[in-house]
Enzyme design. Structure first.
Site, PDB file in Angstrom:
ATOM      1  N   GLY A   1       0.760  -0.966   0.082  1.00  0.00           N
ATOM      2  CA  GLY A   1      -0.054  -0.109  -0.017  1.00  0.00           C
ATOM      3  C   GLY A   1       0.944   1.240  -0.140  1.00  0.00           C
TER       4      GLY A   1
ATOM      5  NE  ARG B   1     -11.432   3.370  12.609  1.00  0.00           N
ATOM      6  CZ  ARG B   1     -11.816   4.183  13.806  1.00  0.00           C
ATOM      7  NH1 ARG B   1     -12.889   3.935  14.335  1.00  0.00           N
ATOM      8  NH2 ARG B   1     -10.811   5.266  13.942  1.00  0.00           N
TER       9      ARG B   1
ATOM     10  CG  ASN C   1     -10.303  -2.234   3.213  1.00  0.00           C
ATOM     11  OD1 ASN C   1     -10.181  -1.974   1.997  1.00  0.00           O
ATOM     12  ND2 ASN C   1      -9.973  -1.273   3.946  1.00  0.00           N
TER      13      ASN C   1
ATOM     14  CG  ASN D   1      -9.351   1.244   9.864  1.00  0.00           C
ATOM     15  OD1 ASN D   1      -9.216   0.487  11.153  1.00  0.00           O
ATOM     16  ND2 ASN D   1      -9.001   2.470   9.882  1.00  0.00           N
TER      17      ASN D   1
ATOM     18  CG  HIS E   1      -8.862   1.472  15.387  1.00  0.00           C
ATOM     19  ND1 HIS E   1      -8.357   2.640  16.062  1.00  0.00           N
ATOM     20  CD2 HIS E   1      -8.332   1.824  14.124  1.00  0.00           C
ATOM     21  CE1 HIS E   1      -7.875   3.534  15.344  1.00  0.00           C
ATOM     22  NE2 HIS E   1      -7.980   3.108  14.079  1.00  0.00           N
TER      23      HIS E   1
HETATM   24  N1  APR Z   1      -2.057  -4.572  -2.661  1.00  0.00           N
HETATM   25  C1  APR Z   1      -1.432  -3.708  -2.941  1.00  0.00           C
HETATM   26  N2  APR Z   1      -1.883  -2.159  -2.577  1.00  0.00           N
HETATM   27  C2  APR Z   1      -3.194  -2.022  -2.803  1.00  0.00           C
HETATM   28  C3  APR Z   1      -4.150  -3.265  -2.921  1.00  0.00           C
HETATM   29  C4  APR Z   1      -3.512  -4.305  -2.971  1.00  0.00           C
HETATM   30  N3  APR Z   1      -4.247  -5.446  -3.303  1.00  0.00           N
HETATM   31  N4  APR Z   1      -5.516  -2.819  -3.211  1.00  0.00           N
HETATM   32  C5  APR Z   1      -5.315  -1.358  -2.837  1.00  0.00           C
HETATM   33  N5  APR Z   1      -3.822  -1.020  -2.730  1.00  0.00           N
HETATM   34  C6  APR Z   1      -3.428   0.406  -2.406  1.00  0.00           C
HETATM   35  C7  APR Z   1      -4.027   1.455  -3.243  1.00  0.00           C
HETATM   36  O1  APR Z   1      -3.843   1.467  -4.640  1.00  0.00           O
HETATM   37  C8  APR Z   1      -3.672   2.702  -2.237  1.00  0.00           C
HETATM   38  O2  APR Z   1      -2.496   3.244  -2.991  1.00  0.00           O
HETATM   39  O3  APR Z   1      -3.235   0.598  -1.088  1.00  0.00           O
HETATM   40  C9  APR Z   1      -3.123   2.083  -1.093  1.00  0.00           C
HETATM   41  C10 APR Z   1      -4.114   2.796   0.066  1.00  0.00           C
HETATM   42  O4  APR Z   1      -3.729   4.026   0.175  1.00  0.00           O
HETATM   43  P1  APR Z   1      -4.699   5.303   0.453  1.00  0.00           P
HETATM   44  O5  APR Z   1      -5.978   5.047  -0.452  1.00  0.00           O
HETATM   45  O6  APR Z   1      -3.911   6.457   0.151  1.00  0.00           O
HETATM   46  O7  APR Z   1      -5.250   5.000   1.896  1.00  0.00           O
HETATM   47  P2  APR Z   1      -4.455   5.530   3.237  1.00  0.00           P
HETATM   48  O8  APR Z   1      -4.855   6.833   3.715  1.00  0.00           O
HETATM   49  O9  APR Z   1      -3.057   5.016   3.079  1.00  0.00           O
HETATM   50  O10 APR Z   1      -4.994   4.331   4.241  1.00  0.00           O
HETATM   51  C11 APR Z   1      -4.817   2.926   4.314  1.00  0.00           C
HETATM   52  O11 APR Z   1      -5.275   2.442   6.413  1.00  0.00           O
HETATM   53  O12 APR Z   1      -6.253   3.539   8.228  1.00  0.00           O
HETATM   54  C12 APR Z   1      -6.403   2.673   7.377  1.00  0.00           C
HETATM   55  O13 APR Z   1      -8.674   2.996   6.686  1.00  0.00           O
HETATM   56  C13 APR Z   1      -7.323   3.184   6.027  1.00  0.00           C
HETATM   57  O14 APR Z   1      -7.792   0.971   5.424  1.00  0.00           O
HETATM   58  C14 APR Z   1      -7.292   2.363   5.298  1.00  0.00           C
HETATM   59  C15 APR Z   1      -5.554   2.166   4.968  1.00  0.00           C
END
Ligand code: APR
Length: 313
Positions: free
Chosen positions: A10, A89, A96, A121, A176
């Site tokens: 991510g 959440r 997720n 989350n 959480h």
């Molecule tokens: N494999 C790798 N990365 C992925 C996948 C996957 N299968 N699916 C989604 N992603 C990536 C997205 O492309 C994105 O870049 O995960 C990233 C999530 O980043 P953001 O959307 O910016 O979210 P962020 O604010 O970093 O939060 C991520 O943490 O606090 C929790 O609720 C929040 O679940 C969320 C997570």
């Protein structure tokens, strides 16, 4: 000693924040992994180009290939979709879970010796799913929530009292979510118990704000959820593991009878060192706190049962 390897699955808001913090701390080389092409590569290169200014030699790379997780000492998972305003959440559960399933299988295949920190989350359910799917030992699969929730409470206490933020220690336990439990007697200001400095009523208001702190940020940002403080909290946990610090941190850990809970992930104080979760600390809660904690566990249980159903199906 060879450099340590920290993989961030991510490369979004939290992933980018962690990459920068890890580079500043020089804890090991960083691999950003994401499904979106260009984002992990771009963020890695961007930080690489700033290394002279922060005086670090950390090497950062970006990839879209889970097999690049191989040899990771730590994997921090934020892959998922963040909360949007109006979304709880738990609304995130379905989307997720599918993502954690893929990432968990990849960790199991490529990085089975890593210490895995889940941030996605709804946290307690996602870390529960990650441990089941990856099959890694529970002491090496933890959730990041309590470090953040405790840091938020400490921040609000410091602001209220007008004292330095890093003089305040706090413990927030449970799930959480809105049912998390802030402990009045466990807050200290440079060792001074909070009840000597703040009345219960004021604390209760701060405790309420802490439980809704994530929503407060979502309401302000409108296009996403908090990322600086969650990223820094996860890095603190990674550091405790990599440097074998034996830090006492509140994390979502798998309970096996502690606090009367069996087989669920829930936020409790633990010791983190080179063996991962080295000990779950059982603190004494007041009657009222125990009732609140049990209520929080019930909320966590509902989501865990949902995950169990999904995994059977
Ligand atoms: N494999 C790798 N990365 C992925 C996948 C996957 N299968 N699916 C989604 N992603 C990536 C997205 O492309 C994105 O870049 O995960 C990233 C999530 O980043 P953001 O959307 O910016 O979210 P962020 O604010 O970093 O939060 C991520 O943490 O606090 C929790 O609720 C929040 O679940 C969320 C997570």
């Amino acid at each position: 000693m060879a450099r340590r390897k920290i993989s961030l699955v991510g490369a979004g808001q939290i992933g980018g924040t962690m990459a920068l913090a890890l580079a500043q701390k020089q804890l090991g080389d960083v691999v950003l992994v994401d499904v979106v092409e260009g984002i992990p590569q771009g963020k890695a290169l961007d930080i690489m180009e700033g290394r002279l200014s922060i005086g670090t030699s950390t090497v950062l790379t970006g990839t879209n290939d889970y097999s690049d997780l191989a040899g990771s000492d730590v994997v921090i998972v934020t892959a998922g979709v963040p909360r949007k305003p109006g979304m709880t959440r738990d609304d995130l559960l379905n989307i997720n879970f599918g993502i954690i399933e893929k990432v968990g299988q990849a960790i199991s295949a490529s990085a089975p010796n890593a210490f895995v920190i889940v941030v996605t989350n709804p946290l307690d359910a996602m870390v529960y799913a990650m441990q089941k799917i990856s099959g890694l030992p529970a002491e090496r699969v933890v959730g990041m929530a309590g470090v953040l929730d405790s840091s938020r409470l400490a921040c609000f206490v410091a602001m209220e009292l007008g004292v330095a933020a890093d003089d305040v220690q706090a413990v927030v336990m449970g799930g959480h979510g809105p049912s998390m439990v802030s402990l009045y007697d466990f807050v200290s200001v440079s060792g001074i118990p909070l009840p000597q400095l703040m009345n219960r009523e004021t604390f209760d208001a701060l405790s309420k704000r802490t439980a809704m702190a994530g929503d407060e940020i979502v309401g302000l940002l409108k296009t996403g959820s908090a990322f600086y403080s969650p990223g820094l909290s996860a890095v603190k946990m990674a550091e405790a593991y990599l440097l074998d610090k034996k830090n006492v941190l509140t994390c979502a850990a798998l309970l096996n009878g502690q606090y009367g809970v069996n087989g669920l992930y829930c936020g409790v104080p633990v010791i983190i060192g080179a063996n991962g979760v080295e000990k779950i600390i059982e603190v004494k809660l007041s009657g009222e706190e125990k009732v609140a904690f049990d209520k929080s566990v019930e909320a966590v249980k509902g989501n865990a049962e949902w995950v169990d159903g999904k995994m059977k199906g």
